[in-house]
Write a protein that holds these residues in place. Sequence first.
Motif, mmCIF file in Angstrom:
data_model
loop_
_atom_site.group_PDB
_atom_site.id
_atom_site.type_symbol
_atom_site.label_atom_id
_atom_site.label_comp_id
_atom_site.label_asym_id
_atom_site.label_seq_id
_atom_site.Cartn_x
_atom_site.Cartn_y
_atom_site.Cartn_z
ATOM 1 N N LEU A 1 21.196 78.137 -3.596
ATOM 2 C CA LEU A 1 21.972 79.333 -3.270
ATOM 3 C C LEU A 1 21.125 80.569 -3.486
ATOM 4 C CD1 LEU A 1 25.378 78.574 -5.054
ATOM 5 C CD2 LEU A 1 24.827 78.291 -2.637
ATOM 6 N N ASP A 2 21.201 81.516 -2.555
ATOM 7 C CA ASP A 2 20.569 82.824 -2.716
ATOM 8 C C ASP A 2 21.691 83.839 -2.885
ATOM 9 O OD1 ASP A 2 19.240 85.228 -2.634
ATOM 10 O OD2 ASP A 2 18.122 84.778 -0.806
ATOM 11 N N ILE B 1 19.739 78.421 -8.091
ATOM 12 C CA ILE B 1 20.505 79.619 -7.763
ATOM 13 C C ILE B 1 19.547 80.784 -7.968
ATOM 14 C CG2 ILE B 1 22.445 81.106 -8.384
ATOM 15 C CD1 ILE B 1 23.938 78.563 -9.253
ATOM 16 N N ALA B 2 19.227 81.476 -6.871
ATOM 17 C CA ALA B 2 18.243 82.566 -6.914
ATOM 18 C C ALA B 2 18.943 83.917 -6.836
ATOM 19 C CB ALA B 2 17.268 82.428 -5.752
ATOM 20 N N ASN B 3 18.327 84.898 -7.485
ATOM 21 C CA ASN B 3 18.721 86.308 -7.367
ATOM 22 C C ASN B 3 20.137 86.605 -7.861
ATOM 23 O OD1 ASN B 3 16.178 86.972 -6.073
ATOM 24 N ND2 ASN B 3 17.007 85.895 -4.299
ATOM 25 N N LEU B 4 20.553 85.928 -8.915
ATOM 26 C CA LEU B 4 21.842 86.229 -9.540
ATOM 27 C C LEU B 4 21.733 87.557 -10.273
ATOM 28 C CD1 LEU B 4 24.722 85.303 -10.466
ATOM 29 C CD2 LEU B 4 23.571 84.329 -12.474
ATOM 30 N N LYS B 5 22.585 88.498 -9.944
ATOM 31 C CA LYS B 5 22.582 89.819 -10.583
ATOM 32 C C LYS B 5 23.946 90.062 -11.207
ATOM 33 C CE LYS B 5 18.537 90.993 -8.711
ATOM 34 N NZ LYS B 5 17.701 89.849 -8.897
ATOM 35 N N VAL B 6 23.946 90.385 -12.488
ATOM 36 C CA VAL B 6 25.184 90.672 -13.199
ATOM 37 C C VAL B 6 25.059 92.049 -13.840
ATOM 38 C CG1 VAL B 6 26.754 89.943 -15.032
ATOM 39 C CG2 VAL B 6 25.542 88.212 -13.677
ATOM 40 N N ASN B 7 25.936 92.957 -13.455
ATOM 41 C CA ASN B 7 26.000 94.272 -14.072
ATOM 42 C C ASN B 7 27.178 94.243 -15.033
ATOM 43 O OD1 ASN B 7 26.110 96.909 -14.831
ATOM 44 N ND2 ASN B 7 26.135 97.760 -12.780
ATOM 45 N N ALA B 8 26.878 94.088 -16.304
ATOM 46 C CA ALA B 8 27.902 93.813 -17.303
ATOM 47 C C ALA B 8 28.066 94.946 -18.304
ATOM 48 C CB ALA B 8 27.548 92.512 -18.027
ATOM 49 N N LEU B 9 27.886 96.164 -17.875
ATOM 50 C CA LEU B 9 28.020 97.288 -18.800
ATOM 51 C C LEU B 9 29.442 97.340 -19.341
ATOM 52 C CD1 LEU B 9 25.935 99.988 -16.914
ATOM 53 C CD2 LEU B 9 25.299 98.707 -18.963
ATOM 54 N N GLY B 10 29.557 97.224 -20.657
ATOM 55 C CA GLY B 10 30.867 97.281 -21.309
ATOM 56 C C GLY B 10 31.619 95.970 -21.345
ATOM 57 N N ASN C 1 20.951 70.088 -14.904
ATOM 58 C CA ASN C 1 20.105 69.969 -13.709
ATOM 59 C C ASN C 1 20.147 71.204 -12.816
ATOM 60 O OD1 ASN C 1 19.639 67.245 -14.550
ATOM 61 N ND2 ASN C 1 21.615 66.712 -13.640
ATOM 62 N N LEU C 2 20.036 72.374 -13.426
ATOM 63 C CA LEU C 2 20.183 73.627 -12.697
ATOM 64 C C LEU C 2 19.036 74.575 -13.028
ATOM 65 C CD1 LEU C 2 21.998 75.505 -10.944
ATOM 66 C CD2 LEU C 2 23.051 76.254 -13.084
ATOM 67 N N THR C 3 18.587 75.316 -12.024
ATOM 68 C CA THR C 3 17.599 76.367 -12.227
ATOM 69 C C THR C 3 18.159 77.675 -11.696
ATOM 70 O OG1 THR C 3 15.747 74.823 -12.035
ATOM 71 C CG2 THR C 3 15.262 77.151 -11.658
ATOM 72 N N VAL C 4 18.039 78.726 -12.496
ATOM 73 C CA VAL C 4 18.353 80.091 -12.058
ATOM 74 C C VAL C 4 17.025 80.836 -12.016
ATOM 75 C CG1 VAL C 4 19.513 82.257 -12.645
ATOM 76 C CG2 VAL C 4 20.687 80.078 -13.000
ATOM 77 N N THR C 5 16.654 81.369 -10.833
ATOM 78 C CA THR C 5 15.401 82.103 -10.700
ATOM 79 C C THR C 5 15.680 83.553 -10.342
ATOM 80 O OG1 THR C 5 15.128 81.535 -8.365
ATOM 81 C CG2 THR C 5 14.082 80.086 -9.970
ATOM 82 N N ASN C 6 14.812 84.421 -10.848
ATOM 83 C CA ASN C 6 14.911 85.856 -10.590
ATOM 84 C C ASN C 6 16.295 86.400 -10.932
ATOM 85 O OD1 ASN C 6 13.717 88.310 -9.813
ATOM 86 N ND2 ASN C 6 14.682 88.181 -7.795
ATOM 87 N N GLY C 7 16.863 85.900 -12.027
ATOM 88 C CA GLY C 7 18.166 86.374 -12.477
ATOM 89 C C GLY C 7 18.038 87.694 -13.212
ATOM 90 N N SER C 8 19.112 88.444 -13.230
ATOM 91 C CA SER C 8 19.100 89.743 -13.890
ATOM 92 C C SER C 8 20.480 90.052 -14.456
ATOM 93 C CB SER C 8 18.703 90.825 -12.894
ATOM 94 O OG SER C 8 18.844 92.100 -13.474
#
Length: 131
Positions: free
Chosen positions: A8-9, A37-46, A64-71
Motif C-alpha cells: 500500500l502507498d 505500507i509506504a508513506n504513512l503520515k500521522v499528524n497527531a498534535l494533541g 510480517n509487516l513493513t512500514v517505510t518512510n513513515g512519519s
Amino acid sequence: YFKLMNDLDMSSVGTFLPIGSKKAAFNGVFDGNGHTIANLKVNALGYHFQGLFGAIYTNARISNLTVTNGSITGSGYYLGLIAGYSMGVIDNCHATGTVTSTGLCAGGITGRTTALSTTAHSAVALRRQAT
C-alpha cells in the motif's frame, strides 16, 4: 483475522485515523503477509495512541509487516510507527521513518510496550526529533 494482500502507498491519504484506540484497542490478528505500507503520515498534535495501530490489546498479533518512510508528528503520549501502545505481540515487523514528538513514549515500532507485550524479530531505522 486480517491479511494484507498487496503493498500500500498511503501518500495520497489525507487524515489517517489509527486502527484501534485507548477505548477500543485492536484485539485481532493482522498479518502483513510480507507486504509494505509506504508513506504513512500521522499528524497527531494533541492526540494520544497514534500509529498505524493506535493501541493493540493482549490478544492482538501484528506480524510480517513493513512500514517505510513513515512519519508521525505529535504532542501526545504513545506514538509509534507500527503501534502507539502495545499489550499484544508484534513479530517480524520493520519500520523506517521519523517520529517528531513533544510528548512521552515515542518510538519506532511502538511508543510503549507493557510487560504483557512481546516484540520479536523486528527492526527499526528511525530519526526521533524532540521539539
